[in-house]
Design a protein around this motif. Structure first.
Motif, short mmCIF file in Angstrom:
data_model
loop_
_atom_site.label_atom_id
_atom_site.label_comp_id
_atom_site.label_asym_id
_atom_site.label_seq_id
_atom_site.Cartn_x
_atom_site.Cartn_y
_atom_site.Cartn_z
N VAL A 130 0.89 -1.26 0.02
CA VAL A 130 0.00 -0.09 -0.12
C VAL A 130 1.05 1.21 -0.02
O VAL A 130 1.53 1.33 0.97
N THR A 131 0.75 1.98 -0.93
CA THR A 131 1.74 3.17 -1.20
C THR A 131 1.17 4.41 -0.87
O THR A 131 0.16 4.92 -1.43
N HIS A 132 1.72 4.91 0.05
CA HIS A 132 1.34 6.16 0.72
C HIS A 132 2.45 7.43 0.49
O HIS A 132 3.79 7.20 0.37
N SER A 133 2.19 8.50 -0.07
CA SER A 133 3.25 9.57 -0.21
C SER A 133 3.25 10.65 1.10
O SER A 133 2.67 10.35 2.06
N HIS A 134 4.27 11.61 0.76
CA HIS A 134 4.39 12.58 1.91
C HIS A 134 3.08 13.34 2.31
O HIS A 134 2.58 13.53 3.22
N ARG A 135 2.56 13.69 1.15
CA ARG A 135 1.15 14.25 1.12
C ARG A 135 0.04 13.58 1.83
O ARG A 135 -0.50 14.20 2.62
N THR A 136 -0.06 12.29 1.61
CA THR A 136 -1.30 11.47 2.00
C THR A 136 -0.93 11.30 3.40
O THR A 136 -1.89 11.35 4.35
#
Length: 607
Positions: free
Chosen positions: A204-210
């Motif tokens: 599950v890929t999360h970015s700095h923004r999310t």
């Protein structure tokens, strides 16, 4: 940081640099080691991250590279995560209980270029499978040196990795700032691996923004954490999304100070820290409540009568709150006295006396457990989040002592929306939603369409607008500890045995997994020896992570029947019907039930 309509401006490492510059000598985190608690300031935190980030960069880690970290909850996990992100990389959390095969699966799927492990055992596991991981080029050990590795894979200790970067402190500071500035808010920051509803884990890929928006929802749980110090104890594995968001990333933006410790030390550290913030799976609240019940029931004389009177008052106070009525002045005064004189000292036995609001998520909490903590004066609230949501898009934000049975409402930001599909599945649209499943566009498209995430959970709206969970669309088991497990691969392995016709793994809302066995047709009616079934279970357990292992089994007294609703016309097992048919057999595998004891205690205390 306001709760509504906020956009981030800094990546997670950028937040670290800001804090270290603004308040270098303020305590950032603590950790328990060798019986004492050590502190780390924001300056020291930044310096540790800088050393590791430059060491990783010197070892070849580049922007976008994945670096896996397997460790218990300790500062080194935190330093490693921020160092990887500072170098532009993506942290890949690996669960400490993972088997060598599971580690291999994650490293291969994520195409990890480096692995950081905690113990000699962890490093031995990765050495065992390193030859099967084509992208791996570095293995580093926190507590030990890696064993011999295949050609082309370098080994290093933690200290060697720290000292491998720029030796000049001023140049190193400039170099770290350059690396951090090269990363954008929409770059991937973390891969959280989850089994989901299929046998293969998904990244599950999360970015700095999310993750920034996930932090905002945690601030919604404890709004005063922006201006006042809050204390938490970190012992749950940081490879899980909730502990990572709460215990690693939220402190970057708030005054939450975490004391990290090994899970076997958490009771002692709880008593020492006396936390003011908690977010636990239900099983911990249940387990500790059972201990306090046992203690209270051992009291006698005046002390016991005082406890019974306090329970009478506490029960009536929460019933008034649940009904939406304001308790009378007399009841409010009596309740405050009961909490101060009886319940808070009782909770102090666990180090939970400074808590006023606490939270639970990751699995359904038994209503009696939540009710009992509320009677004891702890405003325990349920909220909702998944690995794909990062934070808590739904919860009882700003609504004290909610009635048990619902997960609350949407986070107070108009961008957080819930829609209920025709089949009652809950759909969520919010800025904290994950980017997608790593290297799996088909799975991503199946659950994420037009900005709406299909949660797989069935819900209904209550009369007052809250959301209530009523079921799941996917055949998964969620244990009391919040572990999501797909039973089908385990059942398939068991059915490989010629002794077993059908295997039904159970454990939903239970402490661990067990299995019901339908013997092969040629073994009816004579039962097989228990040892032979146990040997088959041990064969399957050998390849499973600890949370997936089967702790007990029972042989069904009769075959599953279509006419009883236990099988569909095509022969498929109907799990819910089987669980209902053999409820007594299942209960027998779990022995004394803490929830039952808690329910009896809530109801039976004399007035």
């Amino acid at each position: 940081m306001e709760l509504t309509d906020v956009e981030p401006t800094r990546t997670l490492p950028g937040l670290l640099l800001d804090r270290a510059s603004r308040e270098p000598d303020v305590v950032a985190l603590r950790y328990a080691r060798a019986g004492s608690v050590q502190t780390v300031t924001w300056r020291s935190y930044r310096d540790r991250v800088r050393e590791l980030a430059l060491g990783l960069a010197w070892r070849g880690v580049r922007r976008g590279d994945r670096v896996a970290v397997l460790s218990s909850a300790r500062p080194e996990w935190v330093f490693a995560a921020l160092a990887v992100q500072s170098a532009g990389g993506v942290v890949v959390g690996v669960y400490p209980t993972s088997s060598p095969a599971e580690i291999e699966q994650v490293l291969v799927h994520s195409e990890a270029v480096a692995f950081i492990g905690e113990t000699e055992t962890d490093l031995a596991k990765v050495a065992q499978i390193a030859a099967n991981t084509p992208d791996l080029s570095l293995v580093a050990g926190i507590e030990a040196r890696p064993p011999r590795l295949p050609e082309g894979i370098a080994g290093a200790t933690w200290d060697e990795l720290r000292s491998a970067g720029e030796p000049d402190a001023r140049r190193a500071a400039d170099r770290l700032a350059e690396l951090v500035a090269a990363t954008t808010l929409d770059d991937p920051a973390v891969l959280f691996y989850t089994s989901g509803s299929t046998g293969a884990p998904k990244g599950v890929t999360h970015s700095h923004r999310t993750l920034h928006h996930a932090i905002r929802t945690v601030v919604g749980l404890y709004p005063e954490s922006l201006t006042q110090q809050h204390d938490a104890v970190g012992f749950l594995p940081l490879a899980h999304v909730a502990p990572a968001v709460l215990l690693v990333f939220t402190p970057l933006h708030t005054r939450l100070v975490v004391t990290y410790c090994r899970i076997e030390e958490y009771r002692e550290v709880l008593r020492a820290v006396r936390p003011t913030a908690l977010l636990w799976p239900p099983r911990f609240y249940e387990k500790l409540a059972a201990e306090l019940i046992e203690r209270a029931e051992s009291w006698s004389g005046l002390r016991r009568r005082a406890y019974q009177s306090a329970m009478w008052v506490g029960r009536r106070a929460v019933e008034q709150r649940w009904s939406g009525r304001r308790p009378s002045v007399w009841l409010r005064v009596a309740c405050a006295a009961a909490v101060r004189a009886v319940f808070r000292p009782l909770r102090a036995r666990l180090g939970m006396d400074r808590l006023s609001v606490s939270w639970t998520a990751s699995a359904a909490i038994p209503e009696n457990v939540l009710a009992l903590w509320q009677i004891w004066g702890l405003d325990l609230r349920e909220n909702y989040g998944l690995t794909e949501t990062g934070g808590c898009p739904i919860g009882h934000f700003g609504r004290p002592f909610p009635r048990p049975g619902s997960i609350g409402r949407e986070f107070p930001d108009p961008r957080f929306q819930v829609s209920i599909a025709d089949d009652s599945e809950m759909l969520i649209r919010a800025p904290l939603l994950f980017l997608g499943y790593w290297r799996d566009p088909a799975e991503t498209e199946a659950v994420l369409r037009d900005g709406w995430f299909r949660t797989g959970d069935l819900v209904e709206r209550t009369a007052d607008g809250d959301l209530r969970l009523v079921g799941r669309t996917k055949d998964v088991i969620i244990t009391r500890g919040g572990k999501t497990i797909n039973p089908q691969p385990i059942e398939t392995r068991l059915r490989e045995s010629r002794l077993i016709n059908e295997a039904i793994v159970v454990g939903d809302a239970r402490k661990y997994l067990t299995v019901l066995i339908e013997p092969a047709a040629d073994t009816w009616p004579a039962p097989m020896a228990a040892e032979r079934y146990r040997a088959e279970i041990e064969r399957v357990n050998a390849d499973l992570a600890r949370v997936e292992q089967l702790k007990d089994f029972r042989v069904l007294p009769r075959p599953l029947a279509v006419e009883r609703g236990e099988r569909a016309a095509n022969g498929k097992v109907k799990r819910t019907a089987v669980v209902n048919s053999f409820a007594a057999l299942i209960d027998d595998m779990y022995g004394p039930n803490d929830d039952r004891a808690i329910a009896d205690h809530v109801r039976s205390t004399p007035h």
